[in-house]
Motif scaffolding. Structure first.
Motif, PDB file in Angstrom:
ATOM      1  N   ASP A 596       3.322  29.094  38.206  1.00  0.00           N
ATOM      2  CA  ASP A 596       2.515  29.995  39.034  1.00  0.00           C
ATOM      3  C   ASP A 596       3.095  30.123  40.428  1.00  0.00           C
ATOM      4  OD1 ASP A 596       0.769  30.490  37.000  1.00  0.00           O
ATOM      5  OD2 ASP A 596      -0.798  29.130  37.707  1.00  0.00           O
ATOM      6  N   VAL A 597       3.407  28.986  41.058  1.00  0.00           N
ATOM      7  CA  VAL A 597       3.905  29.000  42.438  1.00  0.00           C
ATOM      8  C   VAL A 597       5.278  29.658  42.519  1.00  0.00           C
ATOM      9  CG1 VAL A 597       4.536  27.575  44.420  1.00  0.00           C
ATOM     10  CG2 VAL A 597       2.547  26.964  43.045  1.00  0.00           C
ATOM     11  N   LEU A 598       6.165  29.342  41.579  1.00  0.00           N
ATOM     12  CA  LEU A 598       7.498  29.947  41.589  1.00  0.00           C
ATOM     13  C   LEU A 598       7.423  31.455  41.389  1.00  0.00           C
ATOM     14  CD1 LEU A 598       9.565  27.351  39.508  1.00  0.00           C
ATOM     15  CD2 LEU A 598       9.713  27.768  41.967  1.00  0.00           C
ATOM     16  N   ASN A 599       6.532  31.907  40.518  1.00  0.00           N
ATOM     17  CA  ASN A 599       6.408  33.345  40.258  1.00  0.00           C
ATOM     18  C   ASN A 599       5.770  34.092  41.429  1.00  0.00           C
ATOM     19  OD1 ASN A 599       7.557  33.700  37.640  1.00  0.00           O
ATOM     20  ND2 ASN A 599       5.787  32.683  36.737  1.00  0.00           N
ATOM     21  N   GLU A 600       4.891  33.421  42.172  1.00  0.00           N
ATOM     22  CA  GLU A 600       4.191  34.077  43.277  1.00  0.00           C
ATOM     23  C   GLU A 600       5.020  34.118  44.552  1.00  0.00           C
ATOM     24  OE1 GLU A 600       0.550  31.967  43.774  1.00  0.00           O
ATOM     25  OE2 GLU A 600      -0.233  32.543  41.810  1.00  0.00           O
ATOM     26  N   ASN A 601       5.973  33.219  44.702  1.00  0.00           N
ATOM     27  CA  ASN A 601       6.735  33.129  45.943  1.00  0.00           C
ATOM     28  C   ASN A 601       7.597  34.373  46.162  1.00  0.00           C
ATOM     29  OD1 ASN A 601       8.038  31.981  48.267  1.00  0.00           O
ATOM     30  ND2 ASN A 601       9.782  31.509  46.945  1.00  0.00           N
ATOM     31  N   GLU A 602       7.566  34.894  47.397  1.00  0.00           N
ATOM     32  CA  GLU A 602       8.344  36.090  47.719  1.00  0.00           C
ATOM     33  C   GLU A 602       9.245  35.882  48.926  1.00  0.00           C
ATOM     34  OE1 GLU A 602       5.435  39.142  48.232  1.00  0.00           O
ATOM     35  OE2 GLU A 602       5.142  39.450  46.084  1.00  0.00           O
ATOM     36  N   PHE A 611       5.175  21.993  46.883  1.00  0.00           N
ATOM     37  CA  PHE A 611       4.331  20.856  46.494  1.00  0.00           C
ATOM     38  C   PHE A 611       2.869  21.072  46.875  1.00  0.00           C
ATOM     39  CE2 PHE A 611       2.451  17.118  48.696  1.00  0.00           C
ATOM     40  CZ  PHE A 611       1.964  16.463  47.579  1.00  0.00           C
ATOM     41  N   LYS A 612       2.595  21.480  48.122  1.00  0.00           N
ATOM     42  CA  LYS A 612       1.216  21.649  48.564  1.00  0.00           C
ATOM     43  C   LYS A 612       0.509  22.745  47.781  1.00  0.00           C
ATOM     44  CE  LYS A 612      -0.850  19.800  51.035  1.00  0.00           C
ATOM     45  NZ  LYS A 612      -1.681  18.603  50.799  1.00  0.00           N
ATOM     46  N   SER A 613       1.247  23.783  47.405  1.00  0.00           N
ATOM     47  CA  SER A 613       0.639  24.873  46.646  1.00  0.00           C
ATOM     48  C   SER A 613       0.240  24.430  45.246  1.00  0.00           C
ATOM     49  CB  SER A 613       1.600  26.059  46.562  1.00  0.00           C
ATOM     50  OG  SER A 613       1.843  26.612  47.838  1.00  0.00           O
ATOM     51  N   LEU A 614       1.142  23.708  44.572  1.00  0.00           N
ATOM     52  CA  LEU A 614       0.822  23.322  43.190  1.00  0.00           C
ATOM     53  C   LEU A 614      -0.055  22.080  43.122  1.00  0.00           C
ATOM     54  CD1 LEU A 614       2.561  20.708  41.895  1.00  0.00           C
ATOM     55  CD2 LEU A 614       4.423  22.328  42.064  1.00  0.00           C
ATOM     56  N   VAL A 630      -2.555  13.579  40.225  1.00  0.00           N
ATOM     57  CA  VAL A 630      -2.224  13.943  41.602  1.00  0.00           C
ATOM     58  C   VAL A 630      -0.708  13.890  41.777  1.00  0.00           C
ATOM     59  CG1 VAL A 630      -2.580  13.456  44.040  1.00  0.00           C
ATOM     60  CG2 VAL A 630      -4.416  12.969  42.399  1.00  0.00           C
ATOM     61  N   PRO A 631      -0.044  15.041  41.917  1.00  0.00           N
ATOM     62  CA  PRO A 631       1.415  15.046  42.113  1.00  0.00           C
ATOM     63  C   PRO A 631       1.807  14.402  43.451  1.00  0.00           C
ATOM     64  CG  PRO A 631       0.612  17.205  41.446  1.00  0.00           C
ATOM     65  CD  PRO A 631      -0.593  16.393  41.804  1.00  0.00           C
ATOM     66  N   GLU A 632       3.085  14.057  43.553  1.00  0.00           N
ATOM     67  CA  GLU A 632       3.627  13.488  44.782  1.00  0.00           C
ATOM     68  C   GLU A 632       4.944  14.181  45.105  1.00  0.00           C
ATOM     69  OE1 GLU A 632       4.118   9.315  44.239  1.00  0.00           O
ATOM     70  OE2 GLU A 632       1.959   8.875  44.276  1.00  0.00           O
TER      71      GLU A 632
END
Length: 653
Positions: A596-602, A611-614, A630-632
């Motif tokens: 999701d984050v990779l596809n949304e980034n422009e 990291f903070k987004s996902l 909880v990711p790190e």
């Protein structure tokens, strides 16, 4: 749902550290000529053969032998001596580096510090590590500054000092000072106006909710009266049939029939009004409700918000113990069962389709809410959201000038990706989503970000090591690399983490790939920026010092300067806890959030912002599954991190 293997493997047999050369020579005798073994592909501490140098015409001398970190195979080809990190004791490894460290070489001094901090084949000696780090840090060696900063931050071997730690981190990064947020008077007025509008909207919504509550209450009271009137009519009609009724019975029945007719008509209007109010509330809150002829649940209160694909509601009162939920099910006459967090609440559903219930909040943590309505034909409607104690952070895009972005993209160099997905295991439980995760992530990196991508599906021990060794040999100082791993992860009794190849033996730790070995590959690479993304159990054992985010208003030149030093970072899916193999519509929760984050980034996005987004998505989605995750995101400890970041730039910019 499958959960990636969570059983901690306890290794009972003690490891006897013997001569690595002796061990390896025995193995080499058993293999065919020219065949590569996993042992030959691991990174080792190699002492290269001496060079013969000529000074002028009459003086020949031999300088000290140089240590290097190479694969065992390359070290042997170059005629060097080596010891394997996992199999050598401290004295043997230190001997390779100490002479050069004593001579003042900052790189060797830093590595001596790492050896003392790791406590190879013994207990860590943080005080000695700090002394070696300081010698290298005083020479401006950024890796030593970061390592020494970590010791000051944790109070290991030195007196705990957060200020010294921050200053060392800043020296390593090259950014002299952080920027404070500057707010103009116009921006301040805009913020105040937005807050004023928010308060007005909240009041309007609360007024509508109050009106809806009154309409619903009146409807329910009227329905109760209609039921009692119908019961009274049935009683009088029965008495008439039995010739037991009084003389006024017929008149009373007529009155009741008239009342029921009028009240039924009134309740039809109330039902229409209630539906209208529900839609008004939803519109004000920015929700989209199901159409009247669609079967579905709609939450009226609290105001559930959509944040990066996750429906959530923030609770600002830290001491709150309960929250009231009001929702509708349309059409109510089709509902066969209704539950809230698996508790039956069908008795709370009114004829208008409105129901309310209280939810007990988890103390000091987020509370998942799942509402399930079952239709008479067996179909279901499920509404899920999370009541969050922690207010979600809005991740702002980094605004950079077009000219700088083009220059920055050219300066960063070429991007490569090694993407590994393991589903089918010979001696472990199979997984279901790892290969699909790897395929999709490899596709996005290749098509959207322009990576030179290699995807390994169901990779064996030799497949993974040989590919890592190839990147270690071929990548240059202007290259960047992502290594993504999805598959089983294990941890032993010493809290040491491992990636598990598909041909790994459950009872033979030598067939696993330790996180230390991955770190050694990252450390020995010439590549400028390297990021490991590990979606497996216990992936957090790779973590080192936390990444300090760049300020929102960091100067472009500071960003450019910092990006020119090495980055060795790791993004892990779940720290030291087990992580989910599903929950993301055909992907793991972590992989779905990453996609999701990779596809949304422009634009330009560094690793910390990714990291903070996902992290917010993973944390909230995992709450709904009942297995918190909880990711790190940290620097890879002792892998050569110099304070830079890993950057994501789409091809389109």
């Amino acid at each position: 749902m499958n959960i990636k293997k969570i059983t901690m493997v306890v290794i009972l047999a003690s490891i006897v550290f013997a001569s690595a050369d002796a061990k390896r020579s025995k193995k080499v005798k058993k293999i065919k000529e020219g065949q590569i073994t996993p042992d030959q592909l691991y990174i080792v501490d190699c002492l290269l053969p001496p060079q013969i140098r000529q000074l002028g015409q009459n003086y020949t001398y031999i300088p000290p032998r140089k240590p290097a970190k190479l694969t065992a195979k390359e070290c042997a080809l170059r005629g060097g001596e080596y010891v394997a990190y996992d199999e050598a004791n401290f004295a043997t490894v230190a001997k390779v580096w100490k002479k050069q460290a004593d001579a003042g070489d900052a790189k060797a001094q830093n590595y001596m510090g790492e050896l003392f901090e790791k406590g190879v084949a013994g207990q860590p000696d943080y005080a000695s590590a700090a002394l070696w780090y300081k010698q290298a840090a005083d020479q401006g060696y950024s890796q030593a500054q970061l390592n020494l900063g970590h010791l000051y931050e944790q109070g290991l071997g030195v007196e705990k000092d957060g200020i010294k730690a921050i200053n060392l981190y800043r020296q390593a990064a090259g950014v002299k000072e952080a920027k404070l947020e500057l707010v103009t008077e116009q921006e301040l007025r805009d913020r105040r106006e937005k807050e004023h509008q928010r308060v007005l909207l909240e009041r309007q919504v609360n007024s509508l909710k109050g009106e809806l509550s009154k309409v619903s209450d009146n409807y329910n009271k009227t329905q109760d009266y209609i039921k009692s009137a119908n019961a009274e009519m049935k009683r009088l009609q029965a008495e008439l049939r039995d010739n037991k009724a009084g003389k006024d019975a017929k008149n009373r029945i007529a009155e009741l029939e008239s009342e029921v007719k009028n009240l039924t008509e009134k309740n039809k209007e109330s039902k229409t009004l209630a539906s209208s109010l529900v839609r008004k509330i939803a519109t004000e809150q920015g929700q989209e409700l199901a159409l009247n002829d669609d079967f579905g649940i709609n939450v009226i209160s609290p105001e559930v918000r959509l944040t990066r694909g996750i429906r959530s509601f923030p609770v600002y009162n830290k001491n709150a113990e309960q929250i009231s939920i009001m929702a509708t099910v349309n059409p109510p006459e089709d509902v066969a069962a209704l539950s809230l967090n698996q508790n039956n609440i069908i008795d709370r559903l009114t004829d208008t389709g409105i129901f309310s219930a209280d939810v007990d909040l988890v103390v000091g943590d987020d509370t998942p809410v799942s509402i399930e309505a079952v239709k008479k034909d067996g179909s279901k409607s499920i509404e899920q959201f999370v009541i969050v104690r922690q207010v979600l952070e809005q991740i702002k895009p980094r605004i950079l000038s077009d000219l700088f972005t083009k220059r920055f993209k050219k300066d960063l160099g070429t991007y490569h990706a090694l993407v590994i997905g393991n589903n089918d295991y010979s001696d472990f439980e199979n997984l279901s989503t790892a290969v699909n995760d790897a395929q999709k992530i490899g596709q996005v990196l290749r098509e959207t970000y322009g990576y030179k991508t290699k995807v390994l599906e169901n990779a064996s021990h030799i497949d993974i090591l040989q590919t890592l060794a190839e990147y270690q040999e071929k990548l240059g100082k202007f290259d960047n690399l992502i290594v993504y791993y999805a598959g089983h992860g294990l941890i032993d009794e010493r809290q040491k983490g491992y990636w598990i190849p598909t041909d790994a033996d459950l009872n033979d730790k030598k067939t696993w790939i330790s996180n230390d070995a991955i770190t050694q590959f990252m450390s020995s690479m010439n590549a400028k920026h390297v990021m490991v993304i590990a979606d497996s159990c216990y992936s957090g054992t790779m973590s080192g010092s936390a990444i300090r985010p760049f300020p929102d208003e960091v100067e472009e030149n500071d960003l450019l300067f910092t990006s020119r030093v090495k980055a060795r970072t790791v993004l892990t899916s779940g720290g030291l806890q087990p992580v989910l193999d599903s929950g993301g519509n055909g992907h793991s929760i972590f992989a779905a959030a990453l996609l999701d984050v990779l596809n949304e980034n422009e634009g330009v996005m560094e690793g910390y912002r990714l990291f903070k987004s996902l992290e917010q998505q993973v944390r909230l989605r995992s709450k709904l599954t009942g297995v918190p995750q909880v990711p790190e995101y940290t620097a890879i400890k002792h892998a050569g991190h110099e304070g830079s970041e890993y950057y994501f730039l789409p091809k389109s910019i």
